[in-house]
Design an enzyme around this catalytic site. Sequence first.
Site, PDB file in Angstrom:
ATOM      1  N   SER A  18       0.762  -1.244   0.000  1.00  0.00           N
ATOM      2  CA  SER A  18       0.000   0.000   0.000  1.00  0.00           C
ATOM      3  C   SER A  18       0.795   1.298   0.000  1.00  0.00           C
ATOM      4  CB  SER A  18      -0.932  -0.014   1.211  1.00  0.00           C
ATOM      5  OG  SER A  18      -1.112   1.287   1.707  1.00  0.00           O
ATOM      6  N   THR A  58      -9.540   0.743  -1.289  1.00  0.00           N
ATOM      7  CA  THR A  58      -8.874   0.380  -2.534  1.00  0.00           C
ATOM      8  C   THR A  58      -9.452  -0.929  -3.083  1.00  0.00           C
ATOM      9  OG1 THR A  58      -6.725   0.196  -3.625  1.00  0.00           O
ATOM     10  CG2 THR A  58      -6.905  -0.818  -1.439  1.00  0.00           C
ATOM     11  N   LYS A 116     -14.073  -0.673  -3.766  1.00  0.00           N
ATOM     12  CA  LYS A 116     -14.532   0.714  -3.972  1.00  0.00           C
ATOM     13  C   LYS A 116     -16.023   0.809  -4.287  1.00  0.00           C
ATOM     14  CE  LYS A 116     -10.070   2.582  -5.364  1.00  0.00           C
ATOM     15  NZ  LYS A 116      -9.336   3.461  -6.250  1.00  0.00           N
ATOM     16  N   ASP A 172     -10.400  10.015  -6.006  1.00  0.00           N
ATOM     17  CA  ASP A 172      -9.643   9.519  -7.168  1.00  0.00           C
ATOM     18  C   ASP A 172      -9.849  10.422  -8.379  1.00  0.00           C
ATOM     19  OD1 ASP A 172      -8.387   7.267  -6.102  1.00  0.00           O
ATOM     20  OD2 ASP A 172     -10.060   5.940  -6.554  1.00  0.00           O
ATOM     21  N   TYR A 175       1.562   2.517  -9.806  1.00  0.00           N
ATOM     22  CA  TYR A 175       2.731   3.353  -9.517  1.00  0.00           C
ATOM     23  C   TYR A 175       3.930   2.527  -9.051  1.00  0.00           C
ATOM     24  CZ  TYR A 175       1.794   2.434  -4.662  1.00  0.00           C
ATOM     25  OH  TYR A 175       1.611   1.775  -3.473  1.00  0.00           O
TER      26      TYR A 175
END
Length: 252
Positions: free
Chosen positions: A22, A69, A73, A110, A214
């Site tokens: 995370s 997450t 969601k 988001d 990412y």
Amino acid sequence: MKKKKLKKQYKYGLVGRNIDYSFSKNYFTEKFSLFHFDNCEYLNFDLEKIEDFINVVKKTKGLKGLNVTIPYKEAIIPYLDKVSKNAIKIGAVNTITISKKGKLKGYNTDCFGFKKALKPLLKENHKKALILGTGGASKAVAFALRKLKIEYDFVSRNPSEFEYSYEELNADIFKEYQIIINTTPLGTFPNINECPSLDYSLFTKKHIAFDLVYNPEETTFLRKASENKAVIKNGYEMLVFQAEKAWLIWNK
């Protein structure tokens, strides 16, 4: 001597599944340390099933805010007392506030994070986007694109009649859609060799390839797009923007 009043302890956390990697826990733990918020703590709530969410709220003392997450969601919405207008329109929640009376309200940050991260890359020719994936994150991306007045279509492994399949993506479609956004978890560490199944030779210098992943910094999706001269960006900046927005919501 006057007794020193103890600071109230606040807890925040992330709800998801398989979330050891995370971003949120590291980000907020560093933030709390940097700004000396020594009465704040950020925890991971790794849930096998969404039904376990009730126990998180009941058993965590001092809980003030949560992030949500993959894969919860959308599934979390029925457990909330209220949902913000934007989150209702999007159909996904990634931020929750917990009131003093224990009432839960859902938000979506988001869309804010994605819009802010994408905007600097946009040029005149970026009129249409393809969204790879149809999960909760894709809905926030679609909402942000609507705000930016960019047309979009979804690409799915199991497409409805209104969605593209990966097999359909050809040179003509890539000419028309010059923003390609990966909202799937494909390529996330440790599965770094995975990527959406498309013809990467169709990317050009006129394309933007944006990956919500990412970690790693350059996914296989981004690397292959970059090899064909596309402008690339990963999801890190989007995550920072959405996290800071969540922090403001928790503390307003």
